[in-house]
Design an enzyme around this catalytic site. Structure first.
Site, PDB file in Angstrom:
ATOM      1  N   SER A 122       0.730  -1.196  -0.112  1.00  0.00           N
ATOM      2  CA  SER A 122      -0.190   0.067   0.118  1.00  0.00           C
ATOM      3  C   SER A 122       0.751   1.288   0.086  1.00  0.00           C
ATOM      4  O   SER A 122       2.057   1.238  -0.027  1.00  0.00           O
ATOM      5  CB  SER A 122      -1.009   0.074   1.118  1.00  0.00           C
ATOM      6  OG  SER A 122      -0.393   0.358   2.527  1.00  0.00           O
ATOM      7  N   LYS A 123       0.455   2.544   0.056  1.00  0.00           N
ATOM      8  CA  LYS A 123       0.911   3.887  -0.135  1.00  0.00           C
ATOM      9  C   LYS A 123       1.958   3.815   1.201  1.00  0.00           C
ATOM     10  O   LYS A 123       2.953   4.580   0.952  1.00  0.00           O
ATOM     11  CB  LYS A 123       0.037   4.731  -0.182  1.00  0.00           C
ATOM     12  CG  LYS A 123      -0.766   4.847  -1.310  1.00  0.00           C
ATOM     13  CD  LYS A 123      -1.639   6.180  -1.420  1.00  0.00           C
ATOM     14  CE  LYS A 123      -2.370   6.268  -2.920  1.00  0.00           C
ATOM     15  NZ  LYS A 123      -3.271   7.456  -2.764  1.00  0.00           N
ATOM     16  N   ARG A 124       1.472   3.151   2.279  1.00  0.00           N
ATOM     17  CA  ARG A 124       2.431   3.326   3.208  1.00  0.00           C
ATOM     18  C   ARG A 124       3.885   2.732   3.088  1.00  0.00           C
ATOM     19  O   ARG A 124       4.922   3.185   3.880  1.00  0.00           O
ATOM     20  CB  ARG A 124       1.967   2.708   4.548  1.00  0.00           C
ATOM     21  CG  ARG A 124       1.797   1.120   4.551  1.00  0.00           C
ATOM     22  CD  ARG A 124       1.150   1.086   6.102  1.00  0.00           C
ATOM     23  NE  ARG A 124       1.159  -0.414   6.201  1.00  0.00           N
ATOM     24  CZ  ARG A 124       0.329  -1.301   5.770  1.00  0.00           C
ATOM     25  NH1 ARG A 124      -0.833  -0.894   5.377  1.00  0.00           N
ATOM     26  NH2 ARG A 124       0.379  -2.621   5.936  1.00  0.00           N
ATOM     27  N   HIS A 125       3.913   1.640   2.146  1.00  0.00           N
ATOM     28  CA  HIS A 125       5.294   1.228   1.751  1.00  0.00           C
ATOM     29  C   HIS A 125       6.151   2.147   0.817  1.00  0.00           C
ATOM     30  O   HIS A 125       7.245   1.623   0.296  1.00  0.00           O
ATOM     31  CB  HIS A 125       4.947  -0.004   1.283  1.00  0.00           C
ATOM     32  CG  HIS A 125       4.472  -1.120   2.172  1.00  0.00           C
ATOM     33  ND1 HIS A 125       3.017  -1.390   1.964  1.00  0.00           N
ATOM     34  CD2 HIS A 125       4.701  -1.514   3.392  1.00  0.00           C
ATOM     35  CE1 HIS A 125       2.839  -2.312   3.199  1.00  0.00           C
ATOM     36  NE2 HIS A 125       3.929  -2.326   3.877  1.00  0.00           N
ATOM     37  N   GLY A 126       5.532   3.111   0.445  1.00  0.00           N
ATOM     38  CA  GLY A 126       6.176   4.006  -0.719  1.00  0.00           C
ATOM     39  C   GLY A 126       5.222   3.841  -1.981  1.00  0.00           C
ATOM     40  O   GLY A 126       4.255   3.705  -2.073  1.00  0.00           O
TER      41      GLY A 126
END
Length: 433
Positions: free
Chosen positions: A185-189
């Site tokens: 997801s976006k939290r992983h970049g």
């Protein structure tokens, strides 16, 4: 590349499902006439009550088949009354299965499958129905997709059977997870191609890295591969079932490898827009500026992970962004010593005698400064770097100096200072003039 599609016409268009509704309607009517599909007049409210009752009884939720056996008279009565209906596939008894090229044989009892909806109450086709018809008409032989679609496959196979269509081979690829084992997801970049493009990841590096997520080449340990090599060696039999882990540090390592081996002329062309956006290059550049810019890229390309970092690294070459210039802590420490100050002042005195500082003249001046100050090694070269760049570390001075001198003569939106201008600015900021 693809054979045909939305942007490339061929024999199997149209390609947007929204443009293929008449095709889906025709096949829906065919299945209805062959009694392979039936009208379901159950309302959303009825279906929801049925679903809740099944959950309360700890049963698997599925359609009860309530409208399967409606008589022709009942159907006509409801049609005349204008009762909305969906069209459902009449699922046959028995089992349905397939041999997935990654997960192997998967078979279930059709009693576990609700009669799937083919047309919604507004008569628009559902995903599974569209896919099966498109695969049939477009002569698809292999369906390769994420393992999130495994649950759709049995329903689609039943639709293929009802249509009398051949069943393609399926290969379901495992989900890509973040380093924490959770769904990417976006939290992983960055997780979209557009975001990687915006950051300046080389397409070749990204393709190489993604190809190795869940697949390994026959040659153990081989990691850097061209698209041609990947295409030649790729085989679904070497795709693994277990989820792949998206490791950004591994991607950045691969990206650095590609950046290092990419010719600076090609890299400069890819990086140009980043410099234009940063106000470091004009939109149009002449041959002299292009040649200089390619050497700038060649000097700094080993210091970055992706292309959007290049303008920041190039600031060691462009003029100081403010007056007085920023001088980092290490450079200040070096120039604050008596030896460092002596070297810097002697160097400044010597270069004032030369309008243009070539590498040969620089070497001669270094010999003169060495003799005049009795400094050598780090005590000589560290102050020279500090007074020229305002930094305690960085690229080789003999590669920087020609870029400073030649860049100062170019018509650039952000000024490149000559060596004399840089030395004057640093000494002034240190209070030595």
């Amino acid at each position: 590349d693809w054979n045909e599609g939305v942007d490339r016409d061929g024999d199997f268009g149209p390609y947007r499902q929204s443009e293929r509704y008449p095709i889906y309607q025709r096949f829906a009517q065919q299945l209805l006439e062959e009694d392979k599909a039936f009208r379901c007049f159950c309302s959303e409210e009825e279906l929801e009550r049925e679903r809740r009752a099944q959950l309360e009884r700890n049963e698997t939720t599925r359609y009860s088949g309530k409208c399967r056996q409606l008589s022709a008279a009942e159907i006509q009565s409801r049609l005349r009354a204008g009762t909305p209906y969906t069209l459902r596939l009449r699922v046959r008894p028995g089992t349905v299965g397939f041999s997935d090229l990654v997960f192997g044989k998967i078979e279930i009892d059709t009693a576990q499958i609700s009669d799937p909806v083919l047309l919604r109450s507004d008569q628009s086709p559902t995903y599974n129905f569209c896919c099966a018809i498109d695969d049939f008409l477009m002569k698809i032989t292999h369906v390769i997709r994420g393992d999130g679609h495994l649950s759709n496959t049995h329903r689609q196979i039943l639709i293929y059977e009802a249509l009398g269509a051949p069943v393609p081979q399926f290969a379901h690829l495992s989900t890509i997870l973040g380093p924490d084992g959770q769904k990417l997801s976006k939290r992983h970049g960055a997780t979209s191609i557009e975001e990687f493009k915006r950051q300046g990841y080389l397409p070749e590096a990204l393709v190489n890295y993604l190809a190795l997520l869940g697949w390994s080449p026959p040659n153990e340990g081989q990691e850097i591969m061209s698209l041609e090599e990947i295409a030649r060696q790729f085989d679904l039999s070497r795709v693994v079932k277990s989820p792949a882990i998206f490791d950004k540090s591994k991607l950045d390592w691969m990206k650095r490898s590609y950046i290092t081996k990419t010719p600076s002329s090609a890299l400069a062309e890819k990086a140009r827009d980043f410099f234009v956006s940063a106000g470091l290059l004009p939109a149009g550049i002449d041959g002299e500026t292009r040649s200089w810019f390619e050497r700038v890229i060649d000097l700094i390309k080993t210091r970055i992970d992706h292309l959007d970092q290049l303008p920041g690294e190039a600031l060691v070459i462009y003029g100081f962004s403010q007056d007085p210039p920023e001088i980092d802590a290490e450079a200040r420490r070096i120039l604050s010593t008596s030896q460092g100050r002596a070297v810097a002042l002697e160097f400044a005195h010597r270069i004032e005698e030369h309008h243009f500082l070539s590498v040969e003249i620089y070497r001669e001046i270094v010999r003169q400064v060495k003799a005049a100050t009795n400094q050598k090694g780090a005590d000589l070269f560290h102050p020279l770097r500090a007074v020229l760049t305002g930094r305690g570390s960085g690229p080789e001075l003999e590669k920087l100096i020609p870029l400073y001198e030649e860049g100062s003569t170019l018509n650039l939106p952000c000024k490149v200072m000559s060596c004399r201008e840089r030395v004057r600015a640093v000494l002034k900021a240190m209070g030595y003039t």
